[in-house]
Design a protein around this motif. Structure first.
Motif, PDB file in Angstrom:
ATOM      1  N   GLY A  12      70.163-154.387  -0.128  1.00 35.93           N
ATOM      2  CA  GLY A  12      70.640-155.663  -0.637  1.00 35.93           C
ATOM      3  C   GLY A  12      69.775-156.821  -0.196  1.00 35.93           C
ATOM      4  O   GLY A  12      68.665-156.650   0.308  1.00 35.93           O
ATOM      5  N   VAL A  13      70.326-158.006  -0.375  1.00 36.04           N
ATOM      6  CA  VAL A  13      69.643-159.256  -0.055  1.00 36.04           C
ATOM      7  C   VAL A  13      70.477-159.994   0.984  1.00 36.04           C
ATOM      8  O   VAL A  13      71.703-159.947   0.955  1.00 36.04           O
ATOM      9  CB  VAL A  13      69.492-160.108  -1.337  1.00 36.04           C
ATOM     10  N   TYR A  14      69.793-160.658   1.920  1.00 31.67           N
ATOM     11  CA  TYR A  14      70.494-161.453   2.928  1.00 31.67           C
ATOM     12  C   TYR A  14      69.925-162.864   2.920  1.00 31.67           C
ATOM     13  O   TYR A  14      68.754-163.076   2.616  1.00 31.67           O
ATOM     14  CB  TYR A  14      70.398-160.821   4.322  1.00 31.67           C
ATOM     15  N   LEU A  15      70.782-163.830   3.217  1.00 32.12           N
ATOM     16  CA  LEU A  15      70.391-165.236   3.217  1.00 32.12           C
ATOM     17  C   LEU A  15      70.798-165.870   4.541  1.00 32.12           C
ATOM     18  O   LEU A  15      71.966-165.795   4.921  1.00 32.12           O
ATOM     19  CB  LEU A  15      71.093-165.997   2.087  1.00 32.12           C
ATOM     20  N   PHE A  16      69.847-166.460   5.233  1.00 32.67           N
ATOM     21  CA  PHE A  16      70.154-167.281   6.400  1.00 32.67           C
ATOM     22  C   PHE A  16      70.406-168.684   5.886  1.00 32.67           C
ATOM     23  O   PHE A  16      69.577-169.243   5.159  1.00 32.67           O
ATOM     24  CB  PHE A  16      68.989-167.287   7.397  1.00 32.67           C
ATOM     25  N   LYS A  17      71.561-169.261   6.252  1.00 31.47           N
ATOM     26  CA  LYS A  17      71.954-170.551   5.701  1.00 31.47           C
ATOM     27  C   LYS A  17      72.323-171.546   6.803  1.00 31.47           C
ATOM     28  O   LYS A  17      72.795-171.157   7.866  1.00 31.47           O
ATOM     29  CB  LYS A  17      73.156-170.370   4.773  1.00 31.47           C
ATOM     30  N   ARG A  18      72.090-172.802   6.508  1.00 33.77           N
ATOM     31  CA  ARG A  18      72.573-173.911   7.333  1.00 33.77           C
ATOM     32  C   ARG A  18      73.393-174.774   6.389  1.00 33.77           C
ATOM     33  O   ARG A  18      72.821-175.499   5.549  1.00 33.77           O
ATOM     34  CB  ARG A  18      71.427-174.708   7.943  1.00 33.77           C
ATOM     35  N   GLY A  19      74.707-174.636   6.474  1.00 36.43           N
ATOM     36  CA  GLY A  19      75.566-175.293   5.502  1.00 36.43           C
ATOM     37  C   GLY A  19      75.311-174.689   4.136  1.00 36.43           C
ATOM     38  O   GLY A  19      75.321-173.480   3.959  1.00 36.43           O
ATOM     39  N   ARG A  20      75.033-175.541   3.166  1.00 34.67           N
ATOM     40  CA  ARG A  20      74.737-175.056   1.810  1.00 34.67           C
ATOM     41  C   ARG A  20      73.248-174.768   1.612  1.00 34.67           C
ATOM     42  O   ARG A  20      72.848-174.188   0.612  1.00 34.67           O
ATOM     43  CB  ARG A  20      75.201-176.089   0.793  1.00 34.67           C
ATOM     44  N   GLU A  21      72.433-175.194   2.564  1.00 35.32           N
ATOM     45  CA  GLU A  21      70.976-175.021   2.464  1.00 35.32           C
ATOM     46  C   GLU A  21      70.572-173.595   2.827  1.00 35.32           C
ATOM     47  O   GLU A  21      70.957-173.069   3.868  1.00 35.32           O
ATOM     48  CB  GLU A  21      70.278-176.004   3.407  1.00 35.32           C
ATOM     49  N   ILE A  22      69.783-172.969   1.969  1.00 32.12           N
ATOM     50  CA  ILE A  22      69.253-171.633   2.241  1.00 32.12           C
ATOM     51  C   ILE A  22      67.941-171.796   2.998  1.00 32.12           C
ATOM     52  O   ILE A  22      67.003-172.408   2.510  1.00 32.12           O
ATOM     53  CB  ILE A  22      69.038-170.845   0.936  1.00 32.12           C
ATOM     54  N   LEU A  23      67.900-171.220   4.202  1.00 36.33           N
ATOM     55  CA  LEU A  23      66.698-171.297   5.026  1.00 36.33           C
ATOM     56  C   LEU A  23      65.747-170.136   4.759  1.00 36.33           C
ATOM     57  O   LEU A  23      64.528-170.292   4.858  1.00 36.33           O
ATOM     58  CB  LEU A  23      67.072-171.294   6.514  1.00 36.33           C
ATOM     59  N   LYS A  27      65.130-159.144   1.728  1.00 38.73           N
ATOM     60  CA  LYS A  27      65.733-157.933   1.172  1.00 38.73           C
ATOM     61  C   LYS A  27      65.668-156.840   2.225  1.00 38.73           C
ATOM     62  O   LYS A  27      64.871-156.908   3.156  1.00 38.73           O
ATOM     63  CB  LYS A  27      65.034-157.499  -0.105  1.00 38.73           C
ATOM     64  N   ALA A  28      66.534-155.852   2.067  1.00 39.23           N
ATOM     65  CA  ALA A  28      66.585-154.784   3.057  1.00 39.23           C
ATOM     66  C   ALA A  28      67.053-153.485   2.423  1.00 39.23           C
ATOM     67  O   ALA A  28      67.844-153.499   1.486  1.00 39.23           O
ATOM     68  CB  ALA A  28      67.546-155.173   4.177  1.00 39.23           C
ATOM     69  N   THR A  29      66.571-152.376   2.952  1.00 42.32           N
ATOM     70  CA  THR A  29      67.091-151.083   2.529  1.00 42.32           C
ATOM     71  C   THR A  29      68.411-150.807   3.233  1.00 42.32           C
ATOM     72  O   THR A  29      69.244-150.079   2.716  1.00 42.32           O
ATOM     73  CB  THR A  29      66.095-149.946   2.816  1.00 42.32           C
ATOM     74  N   SER A  30      68.618-151.398   4.407  1.00 41.92           N
ATOM     75  CA  SER A  30      69.880-151.321   5.136  1.00 41.92           C
ATOM     76  C   SER A  30      70.206-152.727   5.634  1.00 41.92           C
ATOM     77  O   SER A  30      69.589-153.208   6.592  1.00 41.92           O
ATOM     78  CB  SER A  30      69.781-150.367   6.320  1.00 41.92           C
ATOM     79  N   LEU A  31      71.153-153.380   5.000  1.00 42.98           N
ATOM     80  CA  LEU A  31      71.521-154.735   5.403  1.00 42.98           C
ATOM     81  C   LEU A  31      71.964-154.772   6.867  1.00 42.98           C
ATOM     82  O   LEU A  31      71.582-155.674   7.617  1.00 42.98           O
ATOM     83  CB  LEU A  31      72.643-155.278   4.514  1.00 42.98           C
ATOM     84  N   ARG A  32      72.750-153.790   7.278  1.00 41.04           N
ATOM     85  CA  ARG A  32      73.244-153.755   8.655  1.00 41.04           C
ATOM     86  C   ARG A  32      72.088-153.724   9.660  1.00 41.04           C
ATOM     87  O   ARG A  32      72.033-154.531  10.584  1.00 41.04           O
ATOM     88  CB  ARG A  32      74.158-152.547   8.853  1.00 41.04           C
ATOM     89  N   ASP A  33      71.148-152.818   9.453  1.00 41.23           N
ATOM     90  CA  ASP A  33      70.034-152.687  10.396  1.00 41.23           C
ATOM     91  C   ASP A  33      69.105-153.894  10.367  1.00 41.23           C
ATOM     92  O   ASP A  33      68.642-154.348  11.409  1.00 41.23           O
ATOM     93  CB  ASP A  33      69.236-151.418  10.109  1.00 41.23           C
ATOM     94  N   ARG A  34      68.835-154.423   9.180  1.00 42.02           N
ATOM     95  CA  ARG A  34      67.905-155.545   9.075  1.00 42.02           C
ATOM     96  C   ARG A  34      68.471-156.804   9.724  1.00 42.02           C
ATOM     97  O   ARG A  34      67.804-157.458  10.514  1.00 42.02           O
ATOM     98  CB  ARG A  34      67.553-155.816   7.616  1.00 42.02           C
ATOM     99  N   VAL A  35      69.705-157.139   9.395  1.00 43.17           N
ATOM    100  CA  VAL A  35      70.293-158.345   9.975  1.00 43.17           C
ATOM    101  C   VAL A  35      70.433-158.184  11.482  1.00 43.17           C
ATOM    102  O   VAL A  35      70.129-159.111  12.242  1.00 43.17           O
ATOM    103  CB  VAL A  35      71.638-158.692   9.301  1.00 43.17           C
ATOM    104  N   ARG A  36      70.834-157.018  11.932  1.00 38.96           N
ATOM    105  CA  ARG A  36      70.951-156.762  13.372  1.00 38.96           C
ATOM    106  C   ARG A  36      69.605-156.950  14.079  1.00 38.96           C
ATOM    107  O   ARG A  36      69.552-157.428  15.212  1.00 38.96           O
ATOM    108  CB  ARG A  36      71.464-155.346  13.599  1.00 38.96           C
ATOM    109  N   SER A  37      68.513-156.620  13.414  1.00 42.69           N
ATOM    110  CA  SER A  37      67.185-156.729  14.043  1.00 42.69           C
ATOM    111  C   SER A  37      66.822-158.172  14.399  1.00 42.69           C
ATOM    112  O   SER A  37      66.015-158.413  15.291  1.00 42.69           O
ATOM    113  CB  SER A  37      66.108-156.128  13.137  1.00 42.69           C
ATOM    114  N   TYR A  38      67.413-159.143  13.716  1.00 45.82           N
ATOM    115  CA  TYR A  38      67.134-160.545  14.019  1.00 45.82           C
ATOM    116  C   TYR A  38      67.801-161.014  15.305  1.00 45.82           C
ATOM    117  O   TYR A  38      67.496-162.090  15.803  1.00 45.82           O
ATOM    118  CB  TYR A  38      67.573-161.448  12.859  1.00 45.82           C
ATOM    119  N   PHE A  39      68.720-160.220  15.843  1.00 47.49           N
ATOM    120  CA  PHE A  39      69.429-160.606  17.054  1.00 47.49           C
ATOM    121  C   PHE A  39      69.058-159.711  18.229  1.00 47.49           C
ATOM    122  O   PHE A  39      69.756-159.665  19.233  1.00 47.49           O
ATOM    123  CB  PHE A  39      70.936-160.591  16.787  1.00 47.49           C
TER     124      PHE A  39
END
Length: 79
Positions: A12-23, A27-39
């Motif tokens: 899927g696709v993930y969006l880092f946002k600040r309020g309504r602004e997209i930062l 895209k990721a083959t595994s949303l869970r693993d990709r987003v977790r990697s940023y932390f």
């Protein structure tokens, strides 16, 4: 921003946002693993200062699961 909880293990696709602004849109083959990697504790070493700054500015992460990586690629390009 504290660590986002993503339980979906799909492409899927993930969006880092600040309020309504997209930062950032990614895209990721595994949303869970990709987003977790940023932390990860080694984020500065793994991704660099620009990404660390992005995460510090972000207030939320939105995920949009897709049925395939190809669909995620097309969605990312259209956002």
């Amino acid at each position: 921003m504290k660590q986002a909880r993503v339980t979906v293990d799909k492409s899927g696709v993930y969006l880092f946002k600040r309020g309504r602004e997209i930062l950032y849109i990614g895209k990721a083959t595994s949303l869970r693993d990709r987003v977790r990697s940023y932390f990860n504790a080694n984020i500065l070493k793994a991704r660099g200062p620009r990404i660390v700054s992005l995460i510090e500015q972000a207030m939320s992460v939105k995920t949009i699961p897709t049925d395939s990586v190809l669909e995620a690629l097309i969605l990312e390009a259209n956002l």
